[in-house]
Design an enzyme around this catalytic site. Structure first.
Site, PDB file in Angstrom:
ATOM      1  CG  ASN A   1      -1.882   1.121   1.280  1.00  0.00           C
ATOM      2  OD1 ASN A   1      -1.805   2.042   0.470  1.00  0.00           O
ATOM      3  ND2 ASN A   1      -2.800   1.082   2.227  1.00  0.00           N
TER       4      ASN A   1
ATOM      5  NE  ARG B   1      -6.191   1.664  -0.221  1.00  0.00           N
ATOM      6  CZ  ARG B   1      -6.223   2.816   0.423  1.00  0.00           C
ATOM      7  NH1 ARG B   1      -5.138   3.270   1.015  1.00  0.00           N
ATOM      8  NH2 ARG B   1      -7.328   3.500   0.483  1.00  0.00           N
TER       9      ARG B   1
ATOM     10  CG  HIS C   1     -13.301   3.227   2.942  1.00  0.00           C
ATOM     11  ND1 HIS C   1     -14.038   4.241   3.514  1.00  0.00           N
ATOM     12  CD2 HIS C   1     -12.008   3.479   3.260  1.00  0.00           C
ATOM     13  CE1 HIS C   1     -13.233   5.081   4.141  1.00  0.00           C
ATOM     14  NE2 HIS C   1     -11.998   4.642   4.001  1.00  0.00           N
TER      15      HIS C   1
ATOM     16  NE  ARG D   1     -10.556  12.277   4.522  1.00  0.00           N
ATOM     17  CZ  ARG D   1     -10.486  11.022   4.115  1.00  0.00           C
ATOM     18  NH1 ARG D   1     -11.285  10.587   3.155  1.00  0.00           N
ATOM     19  NH2 ARG D   1      -9.636  10.183   4.640  1.00  0.00           N
TER      20      ARG D   1
ATOM     21  CD  GLU E   1      -9.337  -1.362   3.989  1.00  0.00           C
ATOM     22  OE1 GLU E   1      -8.876  -1.116   5.121  1.00  0.00           O
ATOM     23  OE2 GLU E   1      -9.678  -0.477   3.194  1.00  0.00           O
TER      24      GLU E   1
END
Ligand code: ADP
Length: 401
Positions: free
Chosen positions: A7, A91, A181, A242, A385
């Protein structure tokens, strides 16, 4: 088959090496400060301590070399040589409309990932650098697979993914909702089906990935039908830093009144808003809890806003799917923060949703936390993940044989 999962971020690179025969994590770690100086943290599950060292990393290729060196290290390593790595799974954040599944990487795939760079400039650029660094260091013969955050949501029908803008912007720039996601939403939905012993084709699920970045998905019959993130991961719920959804006219208002460019306002919406912006304390939910205990009203407001947003989206997805069989909580906040789960699900008895306060005390492990007679099951499922990336990589490499 041993699969190395990568990743890659702009100045960091996370890795996990899986033995796919038993799905065990052989080792994992993190390269940081790539291009600045370089730091490696490596965990070998057979050792109590972590390996931490300053390792010069002028670029991502150096980082990959550092990862391989530590994986084959006599003391800290877990394999004898690089040839024991059979495949690499990456990823990749944005696959645009090109990819509805993971894919074996070739030149054409690289071009398509490049074509998605404008949609996720920082992420996709870093992911591409990670892919080419692996190719440089490990050679052409080790198969590499790309697993996209957006792919799982490509099943959304147009009325769910279109924005009500002039249609030409979709045609010209592919401006639409993509969602992110996806790997996590897919994983927890499959786990939920196993936990409940009901085929995924027969399930209506709302999966809540609540972490530093948060998104919710409506998953009907195993397919993503709607999700809260949008064209970028800035949309949807308020998150750690965010803003989530706001009235877009606020951006030009702030440009005028704060004398800033739109880019600067977007930066504030990404990095200084959400839980941090409202509370003025922290983006971390644990810090918010401490501040709330000390009586800080803005920390409480931030968390109340978050919980309300989650509840509103769950309600709208239940309406879209014509009902729900289970609600799943996952990621850092979803797995650990019992007060979020409680507040989100409070007063939803009329929908058949009721959490058992005793079961809700557990955290960080797979668990059905609803009261026994509830019609809708509320599940906590730790996400994984990296395992999905490793599994997809193994599947695609085997299919290509
Ligand atoms: P990311 O989006 O970076 O992958 P994670 O899913 O790891 O994030 O979630 C990280 C967040 O989870 C932290 O910022 C913190 O707010 C929250 N978190 C982690 N552990 C706990 C806990 N025990 N209680 C409450 N919140 C937690």
């Amino acid at each position: 088959m041993n699969v190395l999962v990568i990743n890659a971020g702009s100045s960091s690179l996370k890795y996990q090496l899986f033995n796919m025969d038993n799905k065990a994590v052989l080792a994992k770690g993190l390269c940081e400060r790539i291009g600045i100086d370089g730091r490696l943290t490596h965990t070998n599950p057979n050792k109590e301590e972590k390996y931490k060292a300053d390792v010069p990393m002028k670029d991502h290729a150096d980082a990959i070399r550092a990862v391989i060196n530590i994986l084959i290290d006599k003391e800290w390593g877990v394999i004898e040589s690089m040839s024991e790595i059979d495949a690499v799974g990456h990823r990749v954040v944005h696959g645009g409309e090109y990819f509805a599944d993971s894919v074996l990487i070739n030149d054409e795939v690289i071009k398509a990932i490049e074509a998605c760079v404008p949609l996720a400039p920082l992420h996709n650029t870093a992911n591409l650098i990670g892919i080419s660094a692996c190719k440089d260091v490990m050679g052409e013969n080790i198969p590499q697979v790309a697993v996209f955050d957006t792919a799982f949501h490509q099943t959304m029908p147009p009325e769910h993914y279109m924005y009500a803008l002039p249609y030409e912007y979709y045609e010209k720039y592919k401006i639409r909702r993509y969602g992110f996601h996806g790997t996590s939403h897919k994983y927890v939905s499959q786990q939920a089906s196993e936990m409940l012993g009901i085929p995924i084709e027969n399930l209506r699920l709302v999966t809540c990935h609540l972490g530093n970045g948060s998104s919710i998905a409506a998953i009907k019959g195993g397919k993503s039908m709607d999700t809260s993130m949008g064209f970028t991961p800035l949309a949807g719920l308020p998150m750690g830093t965010r803003a989530g959804n706001i009235d877009p006219a606020i951006i030009s208002f702030l440009c005028d009144h704060e004398h800033k460019e739109a880019d600067e306002i977007i930066d504030i919406l990404n990095k200084k808003s959400g839980m941090l912006g409202i509370s003025g304390v922290s983006s971390d939910f644990r810090d918010l809890d401490t501040a709330i205990e000390e009586g800080n009203p803005r920390a409480k407001l931030a968390k109340d806003m978050f919980n309300l947003s989650v509840k509103k989206i769950i309600g709208s997805y239940i309406a879209e799917m014509g009902g729900v069989d289970a609600i799943v909580f996952t990621a850092g906040v979803g797995e650990n923060d019992r007060s979020v789960r409680w507040d989100v699900c409070e007063h939803m008895e009329y929908l058949g949703i009721k959490i058992d306060p005793e079961k809700n005390k557990f955290r960080g492990r797979q668990m059905d936390i609803s009261i026994d007679y509830a019609r809708v099951r509320v599940l906590v499922i730790p996400t994984n993940e990296e395992l999905v990336i490793a599994e997809d990589t193994e599947r695609l490499v085997n299919e290509a044989k």
